[in-house]
Scaffold this motif. Structure first.
Motif, PDB file in Angstrom:
ATOM      1  N   UNK A  31       0.834  -1.203   0.000  1.00 23.64           N
ATOM      2  CA  UNK A  31       0.000   0.000   0.000  1.00 23.64           C
ATOM      3  C   UNK A  31       0.871   1.256   0.000  1.00 23.64           C
ATOM      4  N   UNK A  32       1.923   1.256   0.813  1.00 22.24           N
ATOM      5  CA  UNK A  32       2.811   2.420   0.869  1.00 22.24           C
ATOM      6  C   UNK A  32       3.534   2.631  -0.465  1.00 22.24           C
ATOM      7  N   UNK A  33       3.999   1.560  -1.064  1.00 25.58           N
ATOM      8  CA  UNK A  33       4.693   1.670  -2.349  1.00 25.58           C
ATOM      9  C   UNK A  33       3.741   2.196  -3.413  1.00 25.58           C
ATOM     10  N   UNK A  34       2.520   1.642  -3.440  1.00 32.98           N
ATOM     11  CA  UNK A  34       1.534   2.104  -4.421  1.00 32.98           C
ATOM     12  C   UNK A  34       1.190   3.565  -4.196  1.00 32.98           C
ATOM     13  N   UNK A  35       1.087   3.976  -2.944  1.00 31.19           N
ATOM     14  CA  UNK A  35       0.777   5.375  -2.640  1.00 31.19           C
ATOM     15  C   UNK A  35       1.886   6.311  -3.102  1.00 31.19           C
ATOM     16  N   UNK A  36       3.130   5.944  -2.847  1.00 24.40           N
ATOM     17  CA  UNK A  36       4.259   6.781  -3.261  1.00 24.40           C
ATOM     18  C   UNK A  36       4.352   6.831  -4.784  1.00 24.40           C
ATOM     19  N   UNK A  37       4.258   5.673  -5.429  1.00 19.81           N
ATOM     20  CA  UNK A  37       4.307   5.641  -6.896  1.00 19.81           C
ATOM     21  C   UNK A  37       3.135   6.409  -7.506  1.00 19.81           C
ATOM     22  N   UNK A  38       1.963   6.231  -6.919  1.00 22.15           N
ATOM     23  CA  UNK A  38       0.791   6.956  -7.403  1.00 22.15           C
ATOM     24  C   UNK A  38       0.972   8.462  -7.276  1.00 22.15           C
ATOM     25  N   UNK A  39       1.538   8.907  -6.156  1.00 18.63           N
ATOM     26  CA  UNK A  39       1.771  10.335  -5.943  1.00 18.63           C
ATOM     27  C   UNK A  39       2.802  10.883  -6.929  1.00 18.63           C
ATOM     28  N   UNK A  40       3.840  10.112  -7.200  1.00 18.79           N
ATOM     29  CA  UNK A  40       4.879  10.537  -8.146  1.00 18.79           C
ATOM     30  C   UNK A  40       4.304  10.634  -9.563  1.00 18.79           C
ATOM     31  N   UNK A  41       3.535   9.628  -9.960  1.00 15.86           N
ATOM     32  CA  UNK A  41       2.906   9.651 -11.283  1.00 15.86           C
ATOM     33  C   UNK A  41       1.914  10.810 -11.374  1.00 15.86           C
ATOM     34  N   UNK A  42       1.124  11.007 -10.332  1.00 18.40           N
ATOM     35  CA  UNK A  42       0.162  12.113 -10.304  1.00 18.40           C
ATOM     36  C   UNK A  42       0.886  13.452 -10.420  1.00 18.40           C
ATOM     37  N   UNK A  43       2.001  13.608  -9.737  1.00 19.56           N
ATOM     38  CA  UNK A  43       2.778  14.846  -9.821  1.00 19.56           C
ATOM     39  C   UNK A  43       3.271  15.072 -11.250  1.00 19.56           C
ATOM     40  N   UNK A  44       3.801  14.028 -11.862  1.00 17.69           N
ATOM     41  CA  UNK A  44       4.280  14.151 -13.235  1.00 17.69           C
ATOM     42  C   UNK A  44       3.178  14.495 -14.218  1.00 17.69           C
ATOM     43  N   UNK A  45       2.037  13.854 -14.064  1.00 17.74           N
ATOM     44  CA  UNK A  45       0.907  14.124 -14.958  1.00 17.74           C
ATOM     45  C   UNK A  45       0.312  15.511 -14.721  1.00 17.74           C
ATOM     46  N   UNK A  46       0.329  15.964 -13.483  1.00 17.34           N
ATOM     47  CA  UNK A  46      -0.147  17.321 -13.185  1.00 17.34           C
ATOM     48  C   UNK A  46       0.765  18.348 -13.849  1.00 17.34           C
TER      49      UNK A  46
END
Length: 143
Positions: free
Chosen positions: A13-28
């Motif tokens: 869950x933590x890994x998915x959250x960090x990866x999700x946040x990084x991808x979201x930042x890049x897409x934003x």
């Protein structure tokens, strides 16, 4: 060993959250750049001499639509509400501010940055809250 698939606090869950946040930042950032960041041209009305821009209304509408899609997607992959709101708001505001500082001759870029930040927090939270509420309601109906 914890066999819960997506338990909050699990390593997955933590890994998915960090990866999700990084991808979201890049897409934003990519959303800002593709709709607004790459356009620095002001338009001058030949009749009145009024200067407008650099953004056209359709660019802002397209950018907002993409940000809505990103906020909903972040919610649907179960990123925490505040992760989506904070990541999107900070990244978009910083990107906008960096461009505004370099182009501003009036010294008012800070006012604009504050308005962008407030709009991003309010708008992204409203979208995330709505998406999370809809996702929860759908999950209850499927039980």
């Amino acid at each position: 060993m914890d066999h819960r698939q997506d338990a909050t606090g699990s390593t997955a869950h933590r890994v998915r959250s960090v990866l999700g946040a990084v991808v979201l930042a890049g897409l934003t950032f990519a959303t800002w750049w593709s709709w607004l960041g790459s356009d620095t041209t002001y338009q001058v009305d030949p009749v009145t001499g009024n200067r407008t821009g650099p953004y056209e209304p359709w660019q802002v509408a397209g950018c907002v639509l993409c940000l809505v899609v990103l906020a909903v997607a972040g919610t649907m992959i179960r990123l925490h509400r505040w992760v989506v709101v904070v990541v999107m708001s900070v990244v978009f505001t910083v990107a906008w501010s960096a461009a505004a500082i370099s182009a501003d001759r009036s010294g008012l870029w800070g006012v604009g940055a504050l308005m962008v930040a407030i709009g991003m927090v309010a708008g992204s939270y409203a979208v995330v809250w709505g998406a999370d509420t809809a996702r929860t309601a759908l999950a209850r109906r499927q039980r």
